[in-house]
Write a protein that holds these residues in place. Structure first.
Motif, PDB file in Angstrom:
ATOM      1  N   VAL A   1      59.248  34.567  51.766  1.00 57.78           N
ATOM      2  CA  VAL A   1      59.276  33.366  50.942  1.00 57.78           C
ATOM      3  C   VAL A   1      59.756  33.753  49.551  1.00 57.78           C
ATOM      4  N   ASP A   2      60.596  32.908  48.976  1.00 57.57           N
ATOM      5  CA  ASP A   2      61.136  33.137  47.639  1.00 57.57           C
ATOM      6  C   ASP A   2      60.282  32.363  46.641  1.00 57.57           C
ATOM      7  N   ILE A   3      59.371  33.068  45.952  1.00 59.31           N
ATOM      8  CA  ILE A   3      58.537  32.383  44.963  1.00 59.31           C
ATOM      9  C   ILE A   3      59.123  32.503  43.556  1.00 59.31           C
ATOM     10  N   SER A   4      60.264  33.189  43.438  1.00 56.27           N
ATOM     11  CA  SER A   4      60.901  33.285  42.122  1.00 56.27           C
ATOM     12  C   SER A   4      61.435  31.929  41.670  1.00 56.27           C
ATOM     13  N   ARG A   5      61.522  30.971  42.597  1.00 55.73           N
ATOM     14  CA  ARG A   5      61.991  29.619  42.257  1.00 55.73           C
ATOM     15  C   ARG A   5      60.923  28.811  41.528  1.00 55.73           C
ATOM     16  N   TYR A   6      59.713  29.361  41.462  1.00 52.97           N
ATOM     17  CA  TYR A   6      58.611  28.683  40.777  1.00 52.97           C
ATOM     18  C   TYR A   6      58.347  29.377  39.432  1.00 52.97           C
ATOM     19  N   SER A   7      57.541  28.744  38.605  1.00 52.03           N
ATOM     20  CA  SER A   7      57.287  29.305  37.279  1.00 52.03           C
ATOM     21  C   SER A   7      55.831  29.688  37.051  1.00 52.03           C
ATOM     22  N   ALA A   8      54.914  29.147  37.856  1.00 48.32           N
ATOM     23  CA  ALA A   8      53.489  29.399  37.614  1.00 48.32           C
ATOM     24  C   ALA A   8      52.709  29.309  38.923  1.00 48.32           C
ATOM     25  N   ILE A   9      51.446  29.757  38.865  1.00 45.95           N
ATOM     26  CA  ILE A   9      50.562  29.725  40.028  1.00 45.95           C
ATOM     27  C   ILE A   9      49.238  29.112  39.612  1.00 45.95           C
ATOM     28  N   ASN A  10      48.847  28.043  40.292  1.00 50.99           N
ATOM     29  CA  ASN A  10      47.534  27.440  40.081  1.00 50.99           C
ATOM     30  C   ASN A  10      46.527  28.149  40.988  1.00 50.99           C
ATOM     31  N   LEU A  11      45.409  28.594  40.399  1.00 56.67           N
ATOM     32  CA  LEU A  11      44.438  29.388  41.143  1.00 56.67           C
ATOM     33  C   LEU A  11      43.047  28.775  41.079  1.00 56.67           C
ATOM     34  N   SER A  12      42.378  28.836  42.211  1.00 54.57           N
ATOM     35  CA  SER A  12      40.955  28.503  42.273  1.00 54.57           C
ATOM     36  C   SER A  12      40.295  29.559  43.157  1.00 54.57           C
ATOM     37  N   ILE A  13      39.575  30.492  42.522  1.00 52.59           N
ATOM     38  CA  ILE A  13      38.957  31.618  43.218  1.00 52.59           C
ATOM     39  C   ILE A  13      37.521  31.771  42.720  1.00 52.59           C
ATOM     40  N   GLU A  14      36.582  31.841  43.654  1.00 55.15           N
ATOM     41  CA  GLU A  14      35.185  32.058  43.294  1.00 55.15           C
ATOM     42  C   GLU A  14      34.836  33.528  43.523  1.00 55.15           C
ATOM     43  N   TYR A  15      34.042  34.082  42.591  1.00 56.42           N
ATOM     44  CA  TYR A  15      33.696  35.498  42.691  1.00 56.42           C
ATOM     45  C   TYR A  15      32.238  35.727  42.331  1.00 56.42           C
ATOM     46  N   THR A  16      31.570  36.573  43.122  1.00 56.33           N
ATOM     47  CA  THR A  16      30.230  37.050  42.782  1.00 56.33           C
ATOM     48  C   THR A  16      30.239  38.566  42.878  1.00 56.33           C
ATOM     49  N   GLY A  17      29.794  39.211  41.818  1.00 57.47           N
ATOM     50  CA  GLY A  17      29.788  40.661  41.772  1.00 57.47           C
ATOM     51  C   GLY A  17      29.876  41.136  40.337  1.00 57.47           C
ATOM     52  N   THR A  18      30.103  42.416  40.159  1.00 61.32           N
ATOM     53  CA  THR A  18      30.085  43.003  38.827  1.00 61.32           C
ATOM     54  C   THR A  18      31.430  43.581  38.388  1.00 61.32           C
ATOM     55  N   ALA A  19      32.467  43.410  39.183  1.00 58.84           N
ATOM     56  CA  ALA A  19      33.779  43.948  38.801  1.00 58.84           C
ATOM     57  C   ALA A  19      34.340  43.179  37.605  1.00 58.84           C
ATOM     58  N   PRO A  20      34.875  43.857  36.598  1.00 62.12           N
ATOM     59  CA  PRO A  20      35.454  43.153  35.456  1.00 62.12           C
ATOM     60  C   PRO A  20      36.837  42.577  35.742  1.00 62.12           C
ATOM     61  N   LYS A  21      37.518  43.150  36.747  1.00 60.64           N
ATOM     62  CA  LYS A  21      38.897  42.745  37.010  1.00 60.64           C
ATOM     63  C   LYS A  21      39.137  42.553  38.509  1.00 60.64           C
ATOM     64  N   MET A  22      40.096  41.661  38.804  1.00 64.82           N
ATOM     65  CA  MET A  22      40.683  41.541  40.131  1.00 64.82           C
ATOM     66  C   MET A  22      42.190  41.510  39.953  1.00 64.82           C
ATOM     67  N   ARG A  23      42.902  41.684  41.063  1.00 65.44           N
ATOM     68  CA  ARG A  23      44.361  41.644  40.989  1.00 65.44           C
ATOM     69  C   ARG A  23      44.924  40.583  41.917  1.00 65.44           C
ATOM     70  N   LEU A  24      45.915  39.883  41.428  1.00 69.83           N
ATOM     71  CA  LEU A  24      46.753  39.014  42.247  1.00 69.83           C
ATOM     72  C   LEU A  24      47.941  39.867  42.668  1.00 69.83           C
ATOM     73  N   LEU A  25      48.226  39.933  43.950  1.00 69.79           N
ATOM     74  CA  LEU A  25      49.291  40.820  44.418  1.00 69.79           C
ATOM     75  C   LEU A  25      50.350  40.057  45.194  1.00 69.79           C
ATOM     76  N   ALA A  26      51.575  40.517  45.056  1.00 70.56           N
ATOM     77  CA  ALA A  26      52.700  39.965  45.809  1.00 70.56           C
ATOM     78  C   ALA A  26      53.588  41.126  46.237  1.00 70.56           C
ATOM     79  N   ARG A  27      53.702  41.331  47.550  1.00 72.60           N
ATOM     80  CA  ARG A  27      54.538  42.421  48.061  1.00 72.60           C
ATOM     81  C   ARG A  27      55.912  41.867  48.431  1.00 72.60           C
TER      82      ARG A  27
END
Length: 215
Positions: A95-121
């Protein structure tokens, strides 16, 4: 064509240009709701822990709710867990997502990590092959878990390529830029420095947005 006709056509062109600029604001956004796309395969990728159990498991696959387990006493490189929305690896299933400009996100998290990563291979035939998923360019956006307390938006321009991938595959500076035109896999994982914890994650929405017509 006489001078009067040329002036008329010029006036018409100006009027049409002004109308196009004015009507631009009424065009709806171009959207692609990845989390509802039937062509993607959701899966958890993990490793076997020393106790024989997986580092990642579904809590509710239909709701894209899962857990990543990082126990104490093992090195960072010995544990990995990620949520993925994957296409078939190769040049023809992307899929070609370079045709878009932004990503709307809704993610719930429980834990103690300070960071997560959004990844695209991204599949690039110059360095990628269908037998090695790690050979696809590893583009990421680092997210603060504090952001996950509410829905938010990130720009595609925030993607960078991870240093370990560039070093592992010997990528030169000229080709070290992010690529999002042939994405075979999209998901979330945790940063390289793992936080010992049972991390609970629920991915409600990943939606790409952009403009139909560039300004």
């Amino acid at each position: 064509m006489n001078a009067n006709n040329r002036r008329l056509f010029g006036l018409v062109a100006i009027v049409l240009s002004v109308m196009a600029l004015y009507s631009y604001r009424f065009f709806p956004e171009k959207k692609y709701l990845l989390t509802a796309a039937p062509e993607v395969n959701p899966y958890i990728y993990g490793v076997n822990l020393p106790n024989g159990r997986p580092s990642g498991l579904w809590l509710n696959e239909g709701e894209r709710k899962f857990r990543c387990i990082y126990p104490a006493g093992i090195p960072d490189y010995g544990c990995y867990c990620s949520f993925n929305l994957g296409y078939e690896v190769g040049e023809n299933r992307v899929v070609d997502i370079s045709r878009y400009s932004a990503i709307n996100l809704s993610i719930e998290y429980t834990g103690t990590a300070p960071k997560m990563r959004l990844l695209a291979r991204n599949f690039d035939k110059r360095c990628s092959n269908s037998e090695d998923i790690n050979s696809t360019k590893y583009n990421v956006i680092l997210l603060s878990t504090k952001e996950l307390r509410h829905d938010f938006t990130v720009k595609l321009s925030e993607f960078v390529v991870t240093e370990w991938w560039l070093m592992t595959y010997g990528i030169d500076r000229q080709n070290s830029y992010p690529q999002l035109n042939n994405v075979v896999n999209f998901g979330v994982d945790f940063s390289d420095s793992m936080t010992v914890c049972n991390h609970g994650v629920k991915v409600n929405k990943i939606e790409f947005v952009g403009e139909w017509i560039s300004r």
